[in-house]
Design a protein around this motif. Sequence first.
Motif: not given
Length: 264
Positions: A177-184, A256-262
């Motif tokens: 249930g933990g969350r992952f956030l990637c700004l790239e 220009i950037a995107a926040l990817h979540t999972g």
Amino acid sequence: MSNSPDTAAPAETVPFGFEDVDRTQKAGLVRNVFDRSARRYDLMNDLMSLGVHRAWKDMVMTRANPQPGERLLDVAGGTGDLARSFLTKADRAGRRRNDPRRAEAIVLDINEQMLRAGIKRGVEASQSGRIEWVTGNAEYLPLKDHSFDCVTISTGIRNVTDRAAALKDMRRVLKPGGRFLCLEFSRPTTRAWENLYDAWSFNVMPELGEHVAKDRASYQYLVESIRRFPDQESFATELRDAGFSQVGYTNFSGGIAALHTGWA
């Protein structure tokens, strides 16, 4: 040069800017880039993005929704911006609910110079002893399974030699249930905006690197590495392949950037 990611490169080579290099060399080359840029890293981020990167990171933390007692792993965390923000927002949530538990964070980076720059910046008194600085590789995290509530990585995943391995290992250390956030950095959503962004990044950013950081080559690499990174949909597929669920992304500043979540 093509702006599309190189998905057909032989297994023994990986992208490094617009070049393809032996996969065993990339980590060292990236380390050299950040060894050279560590001293002026935060200043250069402000100049290159006109300060907008701070708003991006604030939106990342808003989506992360830090809570009292949680543990954050910030991979490729550099000077620790996200970790400091995570603790600040978790403490605010705790005060609102009268919850005394303290959140903690680990900032992990392959580059010791970046971590030293973060340590030198210091932390607020209330955060003393709550941020741990760890030298480590995103592909082989020296951390236990299911030990973090949240994992973040900000503008660092494109520098990893084996993205699939890194994503799977970040998934491994998340609690259920933990969350992952990637700004790239990503793909602008319109041709006109892409042309403007290309003009800025290819012409201005290396010049800033040369005159402010005395290091043109590192910022030329930065511009090129962004162009070799997959587009939003392709990277979302990589997250699903790594085992994340409820995968999504939000474009910032017109892509220009995107926040990817999972979620784990």
